[in-house]
Enzyme design. Sequence first.
Site, PDB file in Angstrom:
ATOM      1  N   LYS A  77      36.683 -23.755 -34.295  1.00 40.16           N
ATOM      2  CA  LYS A  77      37.209 -23.984 -35.375  1.00 40.16           C
ATOM      3  C   LYS A  77      37.167 -25.412 -36.340  1.00 40.16           C
ATOM      4  O   LYS A  77      37.270 -26.434 -35.316  1.00 40.16           O
ATOM      5  CB  LYS A  77      38.809 -23.553 -35.425  1.00 40.16           C
ATOM      6  CG  LYS A  77      39.357 -23.503 -36.758  1.00 40.16           C
ATOM      7  CD  LYS A  77      40.970 -23.322 -36.598  1.00 40.16           C
ATOM      8  CE  LYS A  77      41.730 -22.966 -37.834  1.00 40.16           C
ATOM      9  NZ  LYS A  77      43.209 -22.508 -37.450  1.00 40.16           N
ATOM     10  N   SER A 152      45.094 -18.993 -40.814  1.00 43.39           N
ATOM     11  CA  SER A 152      43.782 -20.066 -41.356  1.00 43.39           C
ATOM     12  C   SER A 152      42.588 -19.906 -40.278  1.00 43.39           C
ATOM     13  O   SER A 152      41.554 -20.433 -40.998  1.00 43.39           O
ATOM     14  CB  SER A 152      44.247 -21.148 -41.147  1.00 43.39           C
ATOM     15  OG  SER A 152      44.832 -21.765 -39.659  1.00 43.39           O
ATOM     16  N   SER A 176      48.109 -17.999 -37.128  1.00 47.24           N
ATOM     17  CA  SER A 176      46.794 -18.351 -37.501  1.00 47.24           C
ATOM     18  C   SER A 176      45.612 -17.774 -36.496  1.00 47.24           C
ATOM     19  O   SER A 176      44.589 -17.784 -36.701  1.00 47.24           O
ATOM     20  CB  SER A 176      46.447 -19.764 -37.914  1.00 47.24           C
ATOM     21  OG  SER A 176      47.122 -20.179 -38.996  1.00 47.24           O
TER      22      SER A 176
END
Length: 488
Positions: A77, A152, A176
């Site tokens: 990420k 997210s 998330s």
Amino acid sequence: MNFLAHTLEELHEKLVNKELTAVELMESVYANIEETDERVGAFLTLNKEEALAAAREADEQGIDPDNVLSGLPVGIKDNISTKGIRTTAASKILEEFVPVYDATVVEKLKQAGMISVGKLNLDEFAMGGSTENSALKVTRNPWDLSKVPGGSSGGSAAAVAAGQIPVSLGSDTGGSIRQPASFTGLVGMKPTYGRVSRYGLIAFGSSLDQIGPFTRTVKDNALVLNVISGTDDRDGTSYRGDTPDFTEGIEEGVKGLRIGVPKEYFHEDAKETAIVESVRAALELYKEMGAEIVEVSLPHSKYGIPAYYIIASSEASSNLQRFDGIRYGYRSENIGSLEDIYVKSRSEGFGLEVKRRIMLGTFSLSSGFYDAHFKKAAQARTLIRQDFEKTFEDVDVLVAPTTTSTAFEIGGKIDDPLAMYMADVLTVPVNLAGVPSLSIPCGFSEDMPIGMQIIGKHFDEQTIYRTAYAYEKATDHHEKKPSFKGGE
């Protein structure tokens, strides 16, 4: 090779038996990405040259037969620091930022022999639940390209769901990891707060953030958590106890386990009927496998959303002060004074959702409002944590839906911040309490995945994995593959 059909152990076996080389594996990764990512939009930065060089080195040294992750690809990420590889947090303010150090989790993956493929899209600074708040691109759900992958960590989820890579890392501040896992039919773990080092994670909510893995299967997930967990002197909140082998006892089954069902998570009038039915069916299956099902109550969970958004936004307001246009990152060109540097750089560099949360957090911490807002939110957080601790005196794990809906249309909620915030109602209490939670697929509604979360005691990820593995072995939801339908 498409990674939808292979576990990490199967890939490892192919490498050890020389049915496949690490270079061939890495070349297939980039072929997958080239073929699908124009539609999915999971990656922001690729690391092809360095990854292929690392794969060649792995082949030359030989794959360690005792190290199941050696030579395997992983995606990171883009709010996790990677030395020499652009790390943007999907924000204009960090669009050209290249770190000079690796996050602890990245160091640990490298030590285990894993090879970083590239950086994955997210909502800017991890603030959002759809990956539409990225300043750089929109990521789409491989199950239906007209829908969001969640957020997210939407890029991390979409890349694994699309078969581009077998595993990725995300971060979970209020759901998330678990919400995107639910939306894309994956296994996603939010470990106990402190289990995994946050050193090198670009901070959003420092008392809430945790890094965790996305995989297609439960055992794969446990194997990755084995590697990234552990004490880190560079992180003052890092857990100082021992790290167990999370695969140990994973096949023991659920006979004799007491599974709690929090009644507050099952208001059928507030959720898609199919989600409630799927989780209820899973509970019946657990009962057939010998588990005891017990209804429990987490009465203060109703305060989770307001408490979370005050605490998380307050911590974000503090953490994001460092992005001021002075030391690094974006600086406005239209400046006439020192104040202009601060105000215009931040106004132009941050997106709407980030600015909204900075304003909310600054207000909550301001003189005259601290006691009314932040202090009360912190008190509510304590009550939520105590609810979990009291409940876990009587049960081993809790089982509940991960989300209140399946993946929604791109653009469907982006203009309604309150609706987007309320979508986290079932995930934020876990972060406020600091307990671990895993989302696994438990069914489908109109061809879209449904997720079920298994919540455990502090530092008891082993029981969560054991509970999830038993369900996975008795069902085939994890074997179904996305259709890539829809889109423009």
